[in-house]
Design a protein around this motif. Structure first.
Motif, mmCIF file in Angstrom:
data_model
loop_
_atom_site.group_PDB
_atom_site.id
_atom_site.type_symbol
_atom_site.label_atom_id
_atom_site.label_comp_id
_atom_site.label_asym_id
_atom_site.label_seq_id
_atom_site.Cartn_x
_atom_site.Cartn_y
_atom_site.Cartn_z
ATOM 1 N N LEU A 102 29.424 16.669 42.672
ATOM 2 C CA LEU A 102 30.041 16.365 43.969
ATOM 3 C C LEU A 102 30.670 17.606 44.586
ATOM 4 O O LEU A 102 30.545 17.861 45.789
ATOM 5 C CB LEU A 102 31.088 15.265 43.812
ATOM 6 C CG LEU A 102 31.847 14.890 45.095
ATOM 7 C CD1 LEU A 102 30.891 14.400 46.178
ATOM 8 C CD2 LEU A 102 32.902 13.820 44.810
ATOM 9 N N LYS A 160 29.700 19.147 48.242
ATOM 10 C CA LYS A 160 30.688 19.240 49.325
ATOM 11 C C LYS A 160 30.858 20.665 49.835
ATOM 12 O O LYS A 160 31.314 20.874 50.958
ATOM 13 C CB LYS A 160 32.035 18.683 48.867
ATOM 14 C CG LYS A 160 32.067 17.158 48.821
ATOM 15 C CD LYS A 160 33.499 16.646 48.831
ATOM 16 C CE LYS A 160 33.550 15.161 49.150
ATOM 17 N NZ LYS A 160 34.913 14.664 49.334
ATOM 18 N N GLU A 179 29.689 10.597 45.504
ATOM 19 C CA GLU A 179 31.045 10.036 45.487
ATOM 20 C C GLU A 179 31.067 8.691 44.767
ATOM 21 O O GLU A 179 31.983 8.397 43.994
ATOM 22 C CB GLU A 179 31.567 9.892 46.911
ATOM 23 C CG GLU A 179 31.939 11.219 47.556
ATOM 24 C CD GLU A 179 32.366 11.069 49.012
ATOM 25 O OE1 GLU A 179 33.095 11.940 49.504
ATOM 26 O OE2 GLU A 179 31.944 10.080 49.664
ATOM 27 N N THR A 196 33.115 7.770 41.380
ATOM 28 C CA THR A 196 34.011 6.608 41.318
ATOM 29 C C THR A 196 33.631 5.686 40.173
ATOM 30 O O THR A 196 34.491 5.216 39.406
ATOM 31 C CB THR A 196 33.965 5.823 42.647
ATOM 32 O OG1 THR A 196 34.380 6.686 43.707
ATOM 33 C CG2 THR A 196 34.889 4.614 42.597
ATOM 34 N N THR A 250 39.038 15.255 44.752
ATOM 35 C CA THR A 250 38.475 15.347 46.105
ATOM 36 C C THR A 250 39.456 14.926 47.198
ATOM 37 O O THR A 250 39.126 14.995 48.377
ATOM 38 C CB THR A 250 37.203 14.473 46.215
ATOM 39 O OG1 THR A 250 37.568 13.093 46.040
ATOM 40 C CG2 THR A 250 36.190 14.857 45.150
#
Length: 591
Positions: free
Chosen positions: A176, A180, A194, A198, A271
């Motif tokens: 991730l 990003k 994402e 999670t 994040t």
């Protein structure tokens, strides 16, 4: 490692092979003029703001870490400076596994991500970058109490048990953060990454020792505050390197909590902005809390607790007998009696060591199919077997060249011809048997004569269990490395032309000369790079400080004001840039 550059720094030179594998060349020549401008902007903002809210060593610490405001540091410059306080630095490619990161700290070597954040992520990046690692971590190293904490943390973290879920989470975070930081990342790909992160965070099961230690690391080394709840100062690298969060973290909306062992109960998300921060009164308190947590860990508890953690981890671990003998391998089982382990078993390549040095002839090639041995006292013996010298062993019938029968309190029985007895540090640690039979309390066969030589570990208890091999160099333990590559931008011709404009502005700032030439740079920016704001801001800074080309300065200021008003994402950046033009950084206070 062929061609390994230790920067003439003793700490870097002392790194073992399993850590050197993560090191990459810095490739200083790859940094673009925009990269240097991003560094300069962030460092000037940091200095302007952090001189009031950072813990006191930050500003002089910049110099002691070999950092300047004007340009990205080279690893040689950093190592020259850090070497004077007993530290070193190396560059790596993005996130590395937490266990390796911790061990670098134990060796007093800072891990510096070679890349630098993109201009569109100038305030904060979830990916590790050279601003975070050097401008965040390095300056506070100058404080002796703090760097003692950091290296001590590393030595404890290097022994922490980790799980398969830890690696899955690490991979998700790495993937991730890389996405990003990519300038052209697909929104759907980011959303997918994402969601995976999670999912992994919500399905970790019981947190491993490494996961809990990572929380303590996050709330101290990365996001720690020091002082009082009413007047805290910043020392965490994540805050020191984020020009956005170093300011917002002081808002009353961000809860401030006294730093205690309870911090292990707070998970974190790399994040997003942190909803709460922890304040320690002193760096000694950090060590006290770490010590409290360390007392709960397998490497200090040993016994059934530690062995079960080793089995659960499914990784190479080491069990330490009270005699000092260390057994390294993948633990797959143990037998217990009255709450104590009485027999341990590894499967696959295993090794024996003492004082973290592998015993000759007992590497993983010899013990390629695993290792098993009793633990505990002999029946009817007041003294543990490990405490008996050669004469005492002979008295009890354990003599080289003779057949011995050992009956353990647990009911395990061993009969065999004594080939060799190994002792060191005043302890008997290993006895090798030929024609050996080992049975459990019910008569079940645990070892047969036809299986070959039986090496029996000697020790009353399992006093410690930790992750990794005892002798990593001999075990040739290749630490886990990610297959997810970091993103390296390929610049189009238009961006290369923009680099040239930034370099021309940089040259004028450093050498002076024809400031009217900056009008040509401004014209090219207006014609081909309307989205840019930082190069324009740098031109305005020079013109304002030199008091020249006033009409041009007014034109650029108006352009930037309009951009700030119409494009909210630039408003704070441009406003802060204007502030620094009017309140320039005192260069004499910094390197």
């Amino acid at each position: 490692m062929a061609g390994f550059n230790n920067f003439n720094n003793p700490q870097v030179a002392a790194l073992p092979a399993h850590l050197k594998q993560f090191i990459v060349d810095q490739h200083y020549e790859h940094y673009t003029p925009i990269d240097h401008a991003v560094w300069r902007y962030v460092m000037r903002q940091n200095y302007s703001y952090l001189k009031d809210v950072a813990y006191y060593p930050y500003i002089p610490g910049l110099e002691k870490a070999g950092l300047t405001i004007e340009k990205i540091p080279s690893l040689q410059e950093m190592n020259d400076a850090l070497g004077k306080i007993g530290w070193g630095a190396v560059t790596v490619d993005g996130f590395i596994p937490p266990a390796a990161f911790m061990e670098y700290q134990a060796y007093r070597v800072l891990v510096i991500a070679a890349d630098i954040r993109q201009l569109n992520h100038i305030e904060y990046t979830p990916a590790p970058d050279i601003i975070h690692e050097s401008a965040g971590h390095a300056p506070i190293i100058a404080d002796k109490d703090y760097h003692e904490y950091l290296s001590y943390f590393g030595s404890i973290g290097a022994k922490a048990m980790f799980s398969a879920q830890d690696f899955e989470l690490y991979e998700a975070i790495r993937a991730l953060s890389i996405l990003k930081e990519m300038p052209d990342a697909d929104a759907a790909e980011i959303k997918k990454a994402e969601e995976l992160l999670t999912y992994r965070q919500e399905n970790m099961g019981e947190p491993s020792e490494m996961a809990l230690l990572s929380r303590l690391h996050w709330w101290t080394v990365e996001y720690g505050l020091i002082g009082t709840l009413e007047n805290p100062k910043i020392y965490g690298a994540g805050l020191l390197s984020s020009i956005g969060e170093s300011s917002s973290c002081m808002d009353c909306g961000i809860k401030k909590i006294p730093y205690t062992i309870d911090a292990v109960n707070y998970s974190y998300d790399i994040t997003t902005t942190q909803p709460q921060l922890f304040v320690t009164p002193t760096f000694q308190n950090l060590i006290d809390v770490l010590e409290t947590f360390a007392n709960t860990m397998s490497f200090r508890r040993g016994g059934i607790y530690g062995l079960q953690k080793a089995i659960d981890s499914k990784n190479t671990c080491t069990a330490v007998y009270s005699s000092g003998l260390q057994v390294s391998g993948t633990f797959t089982g143990f037998t217990q009696h009255k709450g104590l382990p009485v027999f341990i078993k590894t499967t696959g390549p295993s090794a024996l060591a003492v004082d973290n040095k592998q015993l000759k002839g007992h590497g993983k090639d010899y013990h390629k199919d695993g290792f098993s041995s009793p633990v505990g006292k002999l029946k009817g013996h007041a003294l543990p077997l490990e405490d008996l010298g050669v004469e005492e062993l002979n008295y009890f019938g354990i003599e080289k060249g003779k057949i011995a029968e050992l009956n353990f309190e647990s009911g395990i029985t061993l009969t065999g011809y004594v080939m060799k007895i190994h002792a060191s540090n005043g302890k008997t640690q290993l006895i090798a048997f030929e024609n050996c039979t080992v049975t459990d309390k019910d008569g079940g066969e645990m070892f047969k004569p036809e299986w070959g030589v039986y090496d029996m570990a000697v020790g009353d208890k399992i006093v410690s269990v930790f992750c990794g091999a005892a002798d990593k160099a001999e075990f040739l333990e290749i630490a886990y490395k990610s297959n997810t590559a970091t993103h390296h931008t390929v610049y189009d011709q238009n961006t290369k032309e923009l680099h040239k404009l930034y370099q021309q502005v940089r040259n004028r700032r450093q050498t002076g000369g024809d400031f009217g030439f900056l009008g040509n740079v401004w014209m090219m920016l207006q014609k081909h790079h309307q989205d840019d704001w930082l190069c324009a801001l740098e031109i305005l800074e020079i013109l304002d400080h030199e008091g020249v080309e006033l009409n041009l300065a007014d034109e650029i200021r108006t352009f930037l004001e309009n951009k700030a008003n119409t494009q909210p994402e630039f408003k704070k950046l441009i406003k802060d840039g204007f502030y620094l033009i009017k309140h320039p950084v005192e260069q004499k206070l910094v390197v």
